[in-house]
Structures are given as structure tokens and as C-alpha cells.
Design a protein around this motif. Structure first.
Motif, mmCIF file in Angstrom:
data_model
loop_
_atom_site.group_PDB
_atom_site.id
_atom_site.type_symbol
_atom_site.label_atom_id
_atom_site.label_comp_id
_atom_site.label_asym_id
_atom_site.label_seq_id
_atom_site.Cartn_x
_atom_site.Cartn_y
_atom_site.Cartn_z
ATOM 1 N N ALA A 56 0.830 -1.208 0.000
ATOM 2 C CA ALA A 56 0.000 0.000 0.000
ATOM 3 C C ALA A 56 0.862 1.255 0.000
ATOM 4 O O ALA A 56 0.543 2.248 -0.669
ATOM 5 C CB ALA A 56 -0.927 -0.011 1.210
ATOM 6 N N THR A 57 1.967 1.218 0.736
ATOM 7 C CA THR A 57 2.882 2.361 0.758
ATOM 8 C C THR A 57 3.556 2.530 -0.595
ATOM 9 O O THR A 57 3.745 3.652 -1.079
ATOM 10 C CB THR A 57 3.935 2.184 1.863
ATOM 11 O OG1 THR A 57 3.270 1.985 3.115
ATOM 12 C CG2 THR A 57 4.818 3.416 1.977
ATOM 13 N N ALA A 58 3.922 1.415 -1.226
ATOM 14 C CA ALA A 58 4.512 1.484 -2.564
ATOM 15 C C ALA A 58 3.523 2.086 -3.555
ATOM 16 O O ALA A 58 3.907 2.888 -4.416
ATOM 17 C CB ALA A 58 4.947 0.089 -3.014
ATOM 18 N N ILE A 59 2.257 1.709 -3.436
ATOM 19 C CA ILE A 59 1.228 2.285 -4.311
ATOM 20 C C ILE A 59 1.183 3.798 -4.141
ATOM 21 O O ILE A 59 1.092 4.553 -5.112
ATOM 22 C CB ILE A 59 -0.147 1.654 -4.000
ATOM 23 C CG1 ILE A 59 -0.179 0.197 -4.472
ATOM 24 C CG2 ILE A 59 -1.280 2.446 -4.646
ATOM 25 C CD1 ILE A 59 -1.363 -0.600 -3.958
ATOM 26 N N ALA A 60 1.281 4.245 -2.897
ATOM 27 C CA ALA A 60 1.242 5.684 -2.625
ATOM 28 C C ALA A 60 2.460 6.415 -3.193
ATOM 29 O O ALA A 60 2.391 7.616 -3.478
ATOM 30 C CB ALA A 60 1.156 5.927 -1.122
ATOM 31 N N HIS A 61 3.578 5.689 -3.353
ATOM 32 C CA HIS A 61 4.802 6.296 -3.879
ATOM 33 C C HIS A 61 4.988 6.037 -5.379
ATOM 34 O O HIS A 61 6.001 6.463 -5.943
ATOM 35 C CB HIS A 61 6.019 5.749 -3.129
ATOM 36 C CG HIS A 61 6.210 6.347 -1.773
ATOM 37 N ND1 HIS A 61 5.432 5.974 -0.696
ATOM 38 C CD2 HIS A 61 7.072 7.291 -1.314
ATOM 39 C CE1 HIS A 61 5.826 6.658 0.376
ATOM 40 N NE2 HIS A 61 6.799 7.459 0.029
ATOM 41 N N ALA A 62 4.048 5.360 -6.015
ATOM 42 C CA ALA A 62 4.182 5.051 -7.441
ATOM 43 C C ALA A 62 4.272 6.330 -8.263
ATOM 44 O O ALA A 62 3.632 7.344 -7.934
ATOM 45 C CB ALA A 62 3.008 4.208 -7.907
ATOM 46 N N PRO A 63 5.046 6.317 -9.342
ATOM 47 C CA PRO A 63 5.222 7.518 -10.153
ATOM 48 C C PRO A 63 3.936 8.059 -10.764
ATOM 49 O O PRO A 63 3.818 9.254 -11.008
ATOM 50 C CB PRO A 63 6.198 7.054 -11.249
ATOM 51 C CG PRO A 63 6.926 5.901 -10.648
ATOM 52 C CD PRO A 63 5.935 5.216 -9.773
ATOM 53 N N SER A 64 2.985 7.157 -11.029
ATOM 54 C CA SER A 64 1.730 7.594 -11.658
ATOM 55 C C SER A 64 0.611 6.630 -11.283
ATOM 56 O O SER A 64 0.859 5.555 -10.735
ATOM 57 C CB SER A 64 1.881 7.626 -13.184
ATOM 58 O OG SER A 64 2.003 6.307 -13.698
ATOM 59 N N LEU A 65 -0.617 7.020 -11.608
ATOM 60 C CA LEU A 65 -1.755 6.136 -11.377
ATOM 61 C C LEU A 65 -1.584 4.845 -12.157
ATOM 62 O O LEU A 65 -1.849 3.750 -11.630
ATOM 63 C CB LEU A 65 -3.050 6.837 -11.789
ATOM 64 C CG LEU A 65 -4.332 5.989 -11.719
ATOM 65 C CD1 LEU A 65 -4.590 5.538 -10.282
ATOM 66 C CD2 LEU A 65 -5.527 6.783 -12.261
ATOM 67 N N LYS A 66 -1.124 4.961 -13.398
ATOM 68 C CA LYS A 66 -0.918 3.773 -14.225
ATOM 69 C C LYS A 66 0.051 2.805 -13.559
ATOM 70 O O LYS A 66 -0.146 1.587 -13.605
ATOM 71 C CB LYS A 66 -0.382 4.183 -15.601
ATOM 72 C CG LYS A 66 -0.138 3.017 -16.546
ATOM 73 C CD LYS A 66 0.406 3.511 -17.894
ATOM 74 C CE LYS A 66 0.696 2.347 -18.822
ATOM 75 N NZ LYS A 66 1.248 2.818 -20.132
ATOM 76 N N ASP A 67 1.073 3.328 -12.934
ATOM 77 C CA ASP A 67 2.056 2.478 -12.261
ATOM 78 C C ASP A 67 1.478 1.805 -11.023
ATOM 79 O O ASP A 67 1.970 0.751 -10.604
ATOM 80 C CB ASP A 67 3.277 3.306 -11.857
ATOM 81 C CG ASP A 67 4.091 3.768 -13.043
ATOM 82 O OD1 ASP A 67 4.495 2.912 -13.848
ATOM 83 O OD2 ASP A 67 4.319 4.987 -13.177
#
Length: 216
Positions: A56-67
């Protein structure tokens, strides 16, 4: 050579030990004692909370929504079908609820929980991805040769293989690797070194976890 492949090869001895581990072979053959599978699943189930928090934290740090979308979709599998698999397996293996809800954790399990927390609190998307890549890619490596599982296997063996092999899971691993590969070139030398370190430590912990699971 891609960064993730280079990272894998830098820990090749431990990686191959995981991919060809006797625990995995016995699981796939159905010769692994029930009590060892139960012990393994109890320990592995304790990772879910930390894994979900890390992802979940990685999702929050993803470069974009697509990522972020593929990892979000994978979380739904983890908290849905995989979580249900654990509960069904505990019942089939006669594991008392307090044994999996309040488990006595092995030292290596505690260390694995700690490295997931370390990655999550680092604020580094690359380090988060490094731990996730090891956790999922190493499982794909050992499970793929045994997929599809033998029909005669009890479900707590066969479904564990199926959950970690096949096109859908291959897609998850490919996505995680692509995320780390794509961000690698944006990292300075110091951060690349930190990623290499946490990747290698995570591989070593995976090997130790399977060793402990096999020993019982």
C-alpha cells in the motif's frame, strides 16, 4: 542485462537454493509432512499484514496512477483468494485458531517482518520494490516447474503452487520487475547501493525461511 536480473545474479547462490529447495520439491510431490506445512503456513500468514502495508505504501509512492494499478489489483488477490486459502488450509490441517492468530514467530520470520517495515518506512520506492520483487519473483521461480500441480495433491499443496505460478502471477512479477528496472536509472549511486543491499538481504532471508520451514 536489466537491473533486476543483475540484482538476482548478484545473489545467485541463495536464489538457486530457494528455486530448488527440498521444501518446495516435497510440497509439490505431496511428501512434505502435514505438520511442517502447517508450521510453514502459520509463519507465512504472519507476513500478510506487513506485506499489505508495504504494498500500500509502494502504491502511494508510485510515479503515476498507471504504475499503481497492477499492484492495487494484486492486493485484492492477496486479501481475497490467498487469505481464504490460508483459512481453509488451517482448518484442513487442524491448526487451532490461536496458533495462527497469535503465533510464536521464528527469528527469521521476525527479521523478514522487520525488513518489510524497513523498506516501507524508508520512503524509497526502489527499496520497497526491491523487497516486493524478491518476495514474489522467488516464489514464481520455485513454483513454475511444478505447475500445473499433480491432481492427487491435497488442495493446501496444489493451490499454493497455483497461486504462485501461471500467466496472472507471471504478470505480477513482470510488473514489479519493470517498476524497479524503470526507476533504477533515476537513482544516484548511494541509493543504488542501498537497493542492492536490501535486495540481497531479502534473498538471504527467503533462503533461511525455507531452510527453517524444512527443518521444522
Amino acid at each position: 542485462m536489466s537491473p533486476t536480473l543483475a540484482l538476482q545474479q548478484s545473489s545467485s547462490h541463495a536464489w538457486q537454493s530457494i528455486a530448488q529447495h527440498a521444501f518446495c520439491r516435497e510440497l509439490a510431490e505431496g511428501t512434505l509432512p502435514r505438520e511442517r506445512m502447517a508450521q510453514y503456513l502459520i509463519q507465512d500468514y504472519s507476513f500478510i499484514d506487513g506485506f499489505v502495508r508495504l504494498a500500500a505504501t509502494a502504491i502511494a509512492h508510485a510515479p503515476s496512477l498507471k504504475d499503481s494499478v497492477p499492484l492495487s489489483q494484486f492486493l485484492a488477490v492477496l486479501t481475497g483468494p490467498e487469505n481464504t486459502y490460508f483459512l481453509r488450509s488451517f482448518e484442513a490441517l487442524d491448526v487451532a485458531e490461536n496458533s495462527w492468530s497469535e503465533p510464536t514467530l521464528w527469528p527469521v520470520t521476525q527479521e523478514f517482518q522487520a525488513i518489510m517495515k524497513e523498506a516501507r518506512l524508508s520512503g524509497s520506492y526502489a527499496r520497497m520494490m526491491a523487497v516486493l520483487v524478491v518476495a514474489e519473483w522467488s516464489y514464481l521461480e520455485w513454483a513454475t516447474p511444478f505447475n500445473p500441480p499433480a491432481e492427487a495433491l491435497p488442495f493446501y499443496f496444489s493451490e499454493w503452487i497455483s497461486l504462485h505460478a501461471g500467466p496472472d502471477f507471471e504478470g505480477v512479477v513482470a510488473y514489479l520487475r519493470e517498476q524497479l528496472d524503470s526507476v533504477w536509472t533515476t537513482l544516484d549511486e548511494k541509493e543504488q547501493s542501498r537497493v542492492e543491499d536490501i535486495f540481497a538481504r531479502t534473498v538471504a532471508l527467503e533462503q533461511r525461511f525455507f531452510d527453517q520451514s524444512h527443518q521444522g
